[in-house]
Write a protein that holds these residues in place. Structure first.
Motif, PDB file in Angstrom:
ATOM      1  N   UNK A 219       8.843   2.666 -12.030  1.00  0.00           N
ATOM      2  CA  UNK A 219       9.014   3.837 -12.894  1.00  0.00           C
ATOM      3  C   UNK A 219       7.876   3.951 -13.905  1.00  0.00           C
ATOM      4  N   UNK A 220       7.448   2.813 -14.459  1.00  0.00           N
ATOM      5  CA  UNK A 220       6.423   2.842 -15.500  1.00  0.00           C
ATOM      6  C   UNK A 220       5.042   3.121 -14.925  1.00  0.00           C
ATOM      7  N   UNK A 221       4.711   2.514 -13.789  1.00  0.00           N
ATOM      8  CA  UNK A 221       3.364   2.700 -13.243  1.00  0.00           C
ATOM      9  C   UNK A 221       3.144   4.150 -12.799  1.00  0.00           C
ATOM     10  N   UNK A 222       4.194   4.798 -12.346  1.00  0.00           N
ATOM     11  CA  UNK A 222       4.068   6.202 -11.959  1.00  0.00           C
ATOM     12  C   UNK A 222       3.733   7.071 -13.173  1.00  0.00           C
ATOM     13  N   UNK A 223       4.403   6.800 -14.285  1.00  0.00           N
ATOM     14  CA  UNK A 223       4.162   7.569 -15.515  1.00  0.00           C
ATOM     15  C   UNK A 223       2.776   7.275 -16.077  1.00  0.00           C
ATOM     16  N   UNK A 362      -6.997  -8.640  -9.502  1.00  0.00           N
ATOM     17  CA  UNK A 362      -7.179  -7.612 -10.524  1.00  0.00           C
ATOM     18  C   UNK A 362      -7.732  -6.343  -9.910  1.00  0.00           C
ATOM     19  N   UNK A 363      -7.142  -5.214 -10.301  1.00  0.00           N
ATOM     20  CA  UNK A 363      -7.619  -3.907  -9.844  1.00  0.00           C
ATOM     21  C   UNK A 363      -7.672  -2.970 -11.036  1.00  0.00           C
ATOM     22  N   UNK A 364      -8.829  -2.323 -11.248  1.00  0.00           N
ATOM     23  CA  UNK A 364      -9.025  -1.386 -12.364  1.00  0.00           C
ATOM     24  C   UNK A 364      -9.646  -0.113 -11.821  1.00  0.00           C
ATOM     25  N   UNK A 365      -9.133   1.039 -12.251  1.00  0.00           N
ATOM     26  CA  UNK A 365      -9.699   2.310 -11.801  1.00  0.00           C
ATOM     27  C   UNK A 365      -9.422   3.401 -12.813  1.00  0.00           C
ATOM     28  N   UNK A 366     -10.226   4.475 -12.733  1.00  0.00           N
ATOM     29  CA  UNK A 366      -9.941   5.714 -13.456  1.00  0.00           C
ATOM     30  C   UNK A 366      -9.398   6.690 -12.411  1.00  0.00           C
ATOM     31  N   UNK A 367      -8.087   6.916 -12.394  1.00  0.00           N
ATOM     32  CA  UNK A 367      -7.484   7.653 -11.285  1.00  0.00           C
ATOM     33  C   UNK A 367      -7.855   9.136 -11.290  1.00  0.00           C
ATOM     34  N   UNK A 368      -7.846   9.691 -10.097  1.00  0.00           N
ATOM     35  CA  UNK A 368      -8.014  11.135  -9.910  1.00  0.00           C
ATOM     36  C   UNK A 368      -6.697  11.704  -9.394  1.00  0.00           C
ATOM     37  N   UNK A 369      -6.697  13.002  -9.124  1.00  0.00           N
ATOM     38  CA  UNK A 369      -5.479  13.633  -8.630  1.00  0.00           C
ATOM     39  C   UNK A 369      -5.067  13.085  -7.275  1.00  0.00           C
ATOM     40  N   UNK A 370      -6.042  12.559  -6.511  1.00  0.00           N
ATOM     41  CA  UNK A 370      -5.755  12.037  -5.173  1.00  0.00           C
ATOM     42  C   UNK A 370      -5.370  10.564  -5.194  1.00  0.00           C
ATOM     43  N   UNK A 371      -5.495   9.907  -6.333  1.00  0.00           N
ATOM     44  CA  UNK A 371      -5.179   8.482  -6.415  1.00  0.00           C
ATOM     45  C   UNK A 371      -3.673   8.280  -6.323  1.00  0.00           C
ATOM     46  N   UNK A 372      -3.276   7.348  -5.466  1.00  0.00           N
ATOM     47  CA  UNK A 372      -1.864   7.044  -5.279  1.00  0.00           C
ATOM     48  C   UNK A 372      -1.549   5.662  -5.854  1.00  0.00           C
ATOM     49  N   UNK A 373      -0.310   5.495  -6.209  1.00  0.00           N
ATOM     50  CA  UNK A 373       0.139   4.222  -6.762  1.00  0.00           C
ATOM     51  C   UNK A 373      -0.073   3.104  -5.753  1.00  0.00           C
ATOM     52  N   UNK A 374       0.205   3.414  -4.496  1.00  0.00           N
ATOM     53  CA  UNK A 374       0.074   2.400  -3.446  1.00  0.00           C
ATOM     54  C   UNK A 374      -1.354   1.867  -3.347  1.00  0.00           C
ATOM     55  N   UNK A 375      -2.334   2.727  -3.616  1.00  0.00           N
ATOM     56  CA  UNK A 375      -3.730   2.295  -3.529  1.00  0.00           C
ATOM     57  C   UNK A 375      -4.050   1.271  -4.611  1.00  0.00           C
ATOM     58  N   UNK A 376      -3.588   1.556  -5.845  1.00  0.00           N
ATOM     59  CA  UNK A 376      -3.839   0.625  -6.951  1.00  0.00           C
ATOM     60  C   UNK A 376      -3.173  -0.725  -6.668  1.00  0.00           C
ATOM     61  N   UNK A 377      -1.944  -0.695  -6.181  1.00  0.00           N
ATOM     62  CA  UNK A 377      -1.234  -1.940  -5.883  1.00  0.00           C
ATOM     63  C   UNK A 377      -1.900  -2.664  -4.707  1.00  0.00           C
ATOM     64  N   UNK A 378      -2.316  -1.906  -3.705  1.00  0.00           N
ATOM     65  CA  UNK A 378      -2.957  -2.510  -2.531  1.00  0.00           C
ATOM     66  C   UNK A 378      -4.242  -3.232  -2.910  1.00  0.00           C
ATOM     67  N   UNK A 379      -5.059  -2.613  -3.762  1.00  0.00           N
ATOM     68  CA  UNK A 379      -6.304  -3.241  -4.186  1.00  0.00           C
ATOM     69  C   UNK A 379      -6.041  -4.542  -4.954  1.00  0.00           C
ATOM     70  N   UNK A 380      -5.044  -4.517  -5.837  1.00  0.00           N
ATOM     71  CA  UNK A 380      -4.706  -5.733  -6.589  1.00  0.00           C
ATOM     72  C   UNK A 380      -4.151  -6.802  -5.655  1.00  0.00           C
ATOM     73  N   UNK A 381      -3.366  -6.382  -4.655  1.00  0.00           N
ATOM     74  CA  UNK A 381      -2.789  -7.327  -3.712  1.00  0.00           C
ATOM     75  C   UNK A 381      -3.872  -7.962  -2.840  1.00  0.00           C
TER      76      UNK A 381
END
Length: 398
Positions: A219-223, A362-381
């Protein structure tokens, strides 16, 4: 001076008997409720006496309004004055209210049946007094033929007044019970709402470590991702995994004495943990304790209100840092690894250290409209997987 008293009384200048009766009842009521902490029974007696006083005063007052002498006078005895009757109405009402005030002051709730009983006593008092008045003044009437017949108005007042008093008492009792049930229902609904809020709060916490769980993290990461995209801020995610935790859970040491067991742990921040039986050093119970210590340390890294530490699953944890650069995120990750190592939790089966350690992706990014939560988690994983491949107890950035 010319006298104005024209009553043919046998006791001229004496107090009226109904006035004397009201004074007597008032004195008893005041005496009954004059103790420092009156009991509930004393308050009930005071209430009922106040009701009778109010009823007698009301009948006398109605007698003056309707010009019926028998209502405020008994035979040839002295009559009650109109201001006296008005005063006793007030006295009776004050006694009733005083009993209610005392019950509130001593925190003793008067039963719901008391008010209906008070009203019924008041109704019967007025009814009987009116019946006595009518019975004394209009016992017979003379018809057009000069024949006296009995007047049934007094009996009608007695029957109707009695039934009316009972009906009013029943109606008031039902009204009070309905109000009490509605109040109980409202309190129950409020309690259910509080319990639901507590359950909802608990559903967002991990039961073992008492830090936010995976549901809360989602819930928090989406917000926060949406907020970072809106303001074009960077967002950092650190996934952490306890090194060789399965081996920690599965390892049991050889039996040892209590002195050796306590000496091994007395210098650690955990103190002496409980075990199922003397001699067990690790195992699942100690594994749970280890998870709690690691979770507490990881949670202490989330300093800002927007930061979040969560149990991601099993022995895996996550740290979310909105508006955090790559450099800062690396510093926090390094501090986290060092803080967990400083716990000095023994781990003989670890291949990287003799104490419990963690690996970090560790994964760090400046998200765009196309950035998905799964991508951020996948990179960190993926970074965490690489850290494990590089020997564990290290940080890899993706």
């Amino acid at each position: 001076m010319k006298h104005y008293i024209t009553i043919g009384t046998s006791q001229l200048g004496r107090m009226a008997p109904n006035t004397a009766l009201n004074f007597l009842l008032s004195g008893i009521a005041i005496l009954t409720m004059s103790t420092k902490k009156p009991s509930l029974s004393q308050l009930l007696i005071g209430s009922f006496l106040g009701t009778v006083i109010m009823g007698l005063g009301s009948v006398a007052f109605l007698g003056y309004l309707s010009n019926v002498e028998a209502a405020y006078g008994w035979g040839n005895l002295t009559k009650m004055a109109i201001h006296t009757s008005t005063g006793f109405i007030a006295v009776g009402l004050v006694l009733i209210l005083e009993a209610r005030y005392f019950s509130w002051q001593i925190q003793q709730k008067i039963p719901s049946v008391v008010l209906p009983l008070i009203l019924s006593v008041l109704g019967f008092t007025i009814t009987i007094c009116l019946w006595q008045t009518l019975y004394a003044t209009e016992l017979y009437i003379t018809n057009q033929h000069g024949i006296k017949t009995k007047n049934f108005v007094a009996e009608g007042i007695l029957i109707f007044g009695g039934l009316f008093s009972i009906v009013i008492a029943i109606a008031v009792w039902f009204a009070i019970r309905s109000r009490e049930q509605l109040e109980a229902l409202r309190l129950a609904q409020a309690e259910i709402l509080i319990l639901n809020q507590q359950l909802e709060k608990m559903s967002y916490l991990d039961g073992l470590t008492e830090i936010p769980n995976r549901r809360s993290f989602n819930a928090v990461i989406e917000k926060e991702l949406a907020r970072a995209c809106r303001y074009q801020h960077s967002i950092a995610l650190i996934l952490l995994d306890i090194d060789y935790f399965k081996a920690y859970n599965d390892y049991y040491s050889s039996p040892m004495s209590f002195v050796d067991f306590f000496g091994l742990w007395k210098d650690t921040s955990m103190g002496c943990p409980s075990t199922n039986h003397l001699g067990l050093l690790y195992g699942h119970q100690m594994g749970d304790y280890c998870l709690q210590q690691v979770a507490h340390t990881i949670s202490s890294m989330a300093q800002r209100k927007t930061d979040m530490a969560t149990r991601y699953g099993g022995e895996e944890f996550a740290l979310l840092f909105p508006d955090t650069t790559l450099i800062d995120a690396k510093k926090i990750a390094a501090m986290t690894l060092q803080a967990i190592a400083d716990l000095n939790i023994p781990h003989e089966k670890s291949k990287v250290s003799n104490v419990v350690t963690v690996s970090a992706g560790l994964s760090v990014c400046i998200p765009s409209l196309d950035t998905k939560i799964e991508e951020l988690i996948l990179h960190a994983d993926q970074a965490l997987y690489e850290a494990k491949a590089q020997g564990r107890s290290c940080i890899v950035t993706n």
